[in-house]
Design a protein around this motif. Structure first.
Motif, PDB file in Angstrom:
ATOM      1  N   HIS A 129       0.805  -1.223   0.000  1.00  0.00           N
ATOM      2  CA  HIS A 129       0.000   0.000   0.000  1.00  0.00           C
ATOM      3  C   HIS A 129       0.834   1.268   0.000  1.00  0.00           C
ATOM      4  O   HIS A 129       0.376   2.316  -0.460  1.00  0.00           O
ATOM      5  N   LYS A 155      -0.548   4.379  -6.111  1.00  0.00           N
ATOM      6  CA  LYS A 155      -0.002   4.141  -4.782  1.00  0.00           C
ATOM      7  C   LYS A 155       0.482   5.450  -4.162  1.00  0.00           C
ATOM      8  O   LYS A 155       0.845   6.399  -4.861  1.00  0.00           O
ATOM      9  N   HIS A 236      -7.801  -0.381  -3.135  1.00  0.00           N
ATOM     10  CA  HIS A 236      -6.740  -1.338  -3.453  1.00  0.00           C
ATOM     11  C   HIS A 236      -7.168  -2.775  -3.169  1.00  0.00           C
ATOM     12  O   HIS A 236      -6.780  -3.690  -3.905  1.00  0.00           O
TER      13      HIS A 236
END
Length: 248
Positions: A129, A155, A236
């Motif tokens: 992440h 990201k 995500h």
């Protein structure tokens, strides 16, 4: 400026930090935070936790006092393919995965090209992440390539408050460059304390100065609000599931 989340903190489980989860949460609440991520070091960090520690993070309560707790790791990038020092089955169970380079974890003394290749592979990993303290001159990467990769992979990149104190000497110019490029390419940043003791939780002062000087707006700061953090992590997770199912 008040940020609601600190996404990079360490407890006594890291081996070289000095506070418990309870102490970190209490300090976070006192500072006005609404969320912290417990991100102790990966398995190859000297003195760090055993694999069992991450397997048992489900024991952590989801909330301590008024502070939400994310279960995470600061994993070590350990080769040019971007592999991390935590098994996939454990990464799958975590709320948040930070990745970065650390001394004495088996990947020291490499070239800019090798470190860049490694960090680009890590940022492409759907489990990762956030890339942490990417301005560290001890592990030099091509900052522009990193920022462009972050933009492509949606990201965030960290501006680490601890990098402007006793840790990672010489980081400031590289962090300033990263902030300028992140602003130019509209890449999200996370301003984190990297606290190793409760008194540092939620301290983003220097990191925010660097971000603000580069023209980064509050809208680009991923951990500005809890809702923004949850939206980021949720996106995500859904994207990773879609990739696994062949929908994208």
């Amino acid at each position: 400026m008040l940020f609601e989340a600190d996404l990079h903190t360490h407890t006594i489980a890291s081996g070289h930090a000095y506070s418990t989860v309870k102490e970190m949460a209490a300090a976070a609440e006192k500072r006005g935070l609404k969320m912290i991520a417990i991100t102790d070091h990966g398995l190859k960090m000297p003195g760090g936790p055993h694999e069992y520690y991450f397997g048992n993070l489900a024991a952590l309560p989801r909330k301590i006092g008024g502070v939400e707790i994310l279960r995470g790791v600061e994993a070590n990038i350990i080769d040019t393919e971007g592999h991390l020092d935590l098994p996939e089955r454990l990464l799958e169970e975590l709320d948040i995965v930070l990745a970065g380079f650390h001394a004495l974890t088996g990947f020291d003394g490499r070239s800019v090209e090798e470190y860049t290749r490694a960090v680009l592979a890590a940022i492409a990993n759907p489990r990762v992440h956030l890339i942490v303290h990417p301005g560290n001159p001890e592990f030099p990467v091509d900052i522009e390539k990193l920022v462009l990769a972050a933009a492509s992979e949606h990201k965030a990149l960290e501006i680490n408050n601890n990098s402007f104190s006793v840790s990672r000497q010489g980081s400031l110019p590289r962090c300033q460059l990263l902030a300028k490029l992140a602003q130019r390419h509209k890449v999200q940043v996370a301003l984190n304390s990297d606290a190793h003791i409760f008194t540092s939780v939620g301290n983003f002062t220097r990191a925010w100065q660097v971000a603000r000087s580069a023209g980064i707006s509050e809208d680009q700061v991923m951990n500005k609000t809890v809702d923004r953090v949850k939206e980021y992590l949720g996106w995500h997770r859904r994207h990773r599931e879609a990739v696994q199912e062949g929908r994208v």
